[in-house]
Design a protein around this motif. Sequence first.
Motif, short mmCIF file in Angstrom:
data_model
loop_
_atom_site.label_atom_id
_atom_site.label_comp_id
_atom_site.label_asym_id
_atom_site.label_seq_id
_atom_site.Cartn_x
_atom_site.Cartn_y
_atom_site.Cartn_z
N ASP A 116 50.81 18.11 -36.37
CA ASP A 116 51.35 19.25 -37.12
C ASP A 116 51.30 20.55 -36.33
O ASP A 116 51.22 21.64 -36.90
CB ASP A 116 50.61 19.42 -38.45
N LYS A 139 51.89 24.34 -43.14
CA LYS A 139 51.51 23.04 -43.73
C LYS A 139 52.58 22.49 -44.66
O LYS A 139 52.79 21.27 -44.72
CB LYS A 139 50.15 23.15 -44.44
N SER A 164 54.46 18.90 -44.34
CA SER A 164 54.39 17.95 -45.45
C SER A 164 55.79 17.51 -45.87
O SER A 164 55.99 16.34 -46.24
CB SER A 164 53.64 18.56 -46.64
N THR A 168 46.30 16.44 -37.65
CA THR A 168 46.23 17.88 -37.83
C THR A 168 45.39 18.48 -36.71
O THR A 168 44.28 18.02 -36.42
CB THR A 168 45.67 18.28 -39.21
N THR A 185 43.93 21.37 -36.43
CA THR A 185 43.16 22.53 -36.89
C THR A 185 41.99 22.86 -35.97
O THR A 185 41.66 24.04 -35.76
CB THR A 185 42.64 22.26 -38.31
N ARG A 228 45.07 20.74 -45.52
CA ARG A 228 46.18 20.01 -44.90
C ARG A 228 46.05 18.51 -45.15
O ARG A 228 47.05 17.84 -45.46
CB ARG A 228 46.23 20.32 -43.41
N TYR A 277 48.87 16.27 -46.89
CA TYR A 277 49.54 15.20 -46.14
C TYR A 277 49.37 13.85 -46.83
O TYR A 277 50.26 13.00 -46.78
CB TYR A 277 49.01 15.14 -44.71
#
Length: 262
Positions: free
Chosen positions: A109, A119, A123, A147, A149, A164, A168
């Motif tokens: 992502d 996000k 998605s 992800t 992050t 997230r 997801y």
Amino acid sequence: MKTINELHKDNKCIVVGNAWDPMSALIMEQQGFNLIGTTSWGVANSLGYQDGEIISFDEYLKVIKNILSVISIPLSVDVESGFSINKEEIIDNVLTLAKLGCSGVNLEDSTKEYQLKPKQEFSELLKDLRSILDNANFQDFFINARTDTYIALQERQLEETLERAALYEKSGANGIFVPLMSDKNDIKSLLSRITLPLNIMSLPNITDIEELKEIGVRKYSFGNAMSDAIISTIEIFSKSVLEAKNTKELYLHGNLRTKFMN
């Protein structure tokens, strides 16, 4: 061939063999791995390039086709951010992999520069991708939603990851992958919020697979760690041959056990 979902039913924690070419994939299968996942970093390095979608998707496909031709176990492809910034092209690239016979993908992502995408935008991509795969009769194709992050953020890493991952999961992902997440309390917090299999990646401070399995991690991968180790070995041997003017060290290994194709 089993689907990745079936492998998850059979295994408390799948250990993924991250391969970068047909030879590494073949070796890993014969050594006992039951799932191969490409490392985009390792694939790029094997072609002489850095990671980050510098090679084209067509170049990547050639490697994928060659790997598929020598293994008989499921292959999941590290497709990075999809080799495009266009949603339709990303979906088409993943569909191409499914049609080739791949069993799943890691889809991240973030952009090539590791900037997180909104996000909601990601998605929606997952929803559309899942729908198109299902309509094309690829219901068993495994989407491992990655992800980034813990790569892109310096603060609120866990909070953003929880948000997230939950989103997801609702959007059609089959698994959640969080590279660089290593704090076991963070991992436990995430596991308490999702029902999908969680994929954790090897790091110097997170190498004990059994320990991770005990707290609920369902998939463990080592990314580019093994390909880096092999590159380092080549560097060491190359330097040794030139400096020592002797090839003796090249013969100190045991007998090769891999059965190559004929």
